[in-house]
Each structure stands twice: as C-alpha cells, then as structure tokens.
Design an enzyme around this catalytic site. Structure first.
Site, PDB file in Angstrom:
ATOM      1  N   LYS A  39      29.087  50.845  48.842  1.00  0.00           N
ATOM      2  CA  LYS A  39      29.066  51.805  47.741  1.00  0.00           C
ATOM      3  C   LYS A  39      28.066  51.387  46.667  1.00  0.00           C
ATOM      4  CE  LYS A  39      33.820  53.422  48.343  1.00  0.00           C
ATOM      5  NZ  LYS A  39      35.180  53.518  47.743  1.00  0.00           N
ATOM      6  N   CYS A  45      33.441  49.188  44.120  1.00  0.00           N
ATOM      7  CA  CYS A  45      34.793  48.713  44.429  1.00  0.00           C
ATOM      8  C   CYS A  45      35.371  49.538  45.576  1.00  0.00           C
ATOM      9  CB  CYS A  45      35.733  48.861  43.227  1.00  0.00           C
ATOM     10  SG  CYS A  45      35.382  47.788  41.837  1.00  0.00           S
ATOM     11  N   ASP A  46      36.246  48.911  46.336  1.00  0.00           N
ATOM     12  CA  ASP A  46      36.990  49.650  47.347  1.00  0.00           C
ATOM     13  C   ASP A  46      38.313  48.939  47.598  1.00  0.00           C
ATOM     14  OD1 ASP A  46      36.608  51.963  49.427  1.00  0.00           O
ATOM     15  OD2 ASP A  46      37.653  50.350  50.472  1.00  0.00           O
ATOM     16  N   SER A  47      39.354  49.718  47.838  1.00  0.00           N
ATOM     17  CA  SER A  47      40.691  49.167  48.061  1.00  0.00           C
ATOM     18  C   SER A  47      41.243  49.606  49.409  1.00  0.00           C
ATOM     19  CB  SER A  47      41.658  49.629  46.957  1.00  0.00           C
ATOM     20  OG  SER A  47      41.218  49.213  45.681  1.00  0.00           O
TER      21      SER A  47
END
Length: 218
Positions: free
Chosen positions: A62, A84-86
């Site tokens: 991203k 960010c990624d979760s």
C-alpha cells in the site's frame, strides 16, 4: 518550524481518528492494491507466509503504491508516508475483511468464546529531500495483539453482522465501535486492533531521524 507532514495510505477512518487523537493530522491517499493478488504473488515466489508477514507485506504494498503516485503533479506534498494493513490470525489462518455477510456470520461462529491474534503491519517511507533532512529510508514492523472474544449467541452474531460493520474491518470486528461489547479483553496495544500502533509508529519514525512530537500539529 513547521511539523513534519505524514501521508496515510489507508481508507480506514479508525486509523485516521487514532492519529488525529494523538495530535497528528495526516493527508489521506487510498491505495489501489489488489490484496489477494499481492499475497498470491509473494507466496508463489517465497512460499507460505506467516500471518504477521502477510500484514507487513500488504502494508508495504500500500505504501509503495501510493508513493508511486505522490511524485506526480497531482500528488500531495508530504515528508513521510505510512502504509498499514491488519489481519486476524485464527487457528493459524489469515483473515481480512469478510467478503459478504455469510462469511462474516461463519467467521463469528468460529471466533465466539475463543481468542485470536490481530496483526497490524506498518511500513514507513521517508520522502523528504536531502536538503530537508531526508534519508530516503524505509522501515517497517508488525504489532500483534491477542483478542479474547465473547461467546455470542446466534442472534447476537446475526444482529451484529446486520449492522454492516463486520464487513468493513479486518477480522470482522472492532473494539472502538459496535463490536466493543463482543470483545472480553485484549493482551497488547489496543491501537493495533484499531489499525495503527502509535508506540510502534513512534519507534519507526525515530528510526528515520524524526521525533514523534515533530509530527504533531497542535
């Protein structure tokens, strides 16, 4: 001296609210990454990825996607760029946002009364020029928090999924929204579950030679 500017490569209102609550006012540019394709390509090259590595991989994808657009004439001017990624780890499997309500219901029927680990990857790029203290560096890390879910009835699962919230968030739950009553507790940084770990981000910012308070606009 003006604050160091931050660009957030995420559409998440929870991430934006968390940064704002800490005095940071980022510019937002949403990435166009095909998450499934990015993971598939990485696993084809490197083999199966651990859940925490999936979160970091997507955070970097991203950030890189948005960074490629920041340099264009239409792109915003910024000093640092954060991706960010979760993902939720349950029984060793990786779960992002449910594809539809049926998947969200099935997910919650597996999660209820149990525990999972929410991993949030962070990837930070230094886009400042050399004359402005820029390093051209990039740093990343993943924060992980154990989440203990309440033992919901079928009616509670159906009612929560019907709100639409579980379809919009990784893991199909929140702790700062309608899902809060359905989480018995957590072990770790709450920000990780919301979508951005401020303590980890402070460390990453420091690695690029920026003090956290230089990001604050208040």
């Amino acid at each position: 001296m003006p604050p160091v500017t931050l660009l957030l490569a995420s559409a998440s209102p929870a991430r934006l609210a968390t940064l704002r609550s800490a005095g940071v006012e980022p510019v937002v540019v949403v990435s166009r990454v095909d998450e499934d394709a990015a993971v598939a390509a990485a696993e084809a090259e490197h083999g199966s990825l651990a859940p925490e590595d999936v979160a970091l991989l997507l955070a970097r994808a991203k950030a890189d996607d948005v960074a490629a657009r920041v340099g264009s004439e239409d792109g915003p001017d910024t000093d640092l760029l954060l991706g960010c990624d979760s993902v939720l780890e349950l029984d060793g499997e990786v779960h992002g946002k449910p594809a539809d309500a049926a998947e969200a219901v099935a997910r919650w029927r597996r999660m209820r009364g149990r525990s999972g680990v929410l991993h949030t990857g962070h990837w930070l790029l230094d886009l400042r020029g050399p004359d402005n203290g820029g390093t051209g560096g990039m740093v990343g890390g993943t924060a992980s928090t154990t989440v203990h879910f309440a033992d919901l009835s079928d009616a509670e699962v159906a009612s929560y999924v019907a709100t639409g919230e579980p379809l919009r968030v990784a893991g199909a739950f929140t702790i700062d929204g309608l899902g809060g009553p359905y989480v018995r507790g957590i072990e770790g940084d709450p920000g990780t579950v919301v979508g951005v770990s401020l303590p980890l981000l402070r460390e990453l910012v420091g690695e690029l030679g920026v003090a956290w308070h230089d990001l604050r606009t208040d």
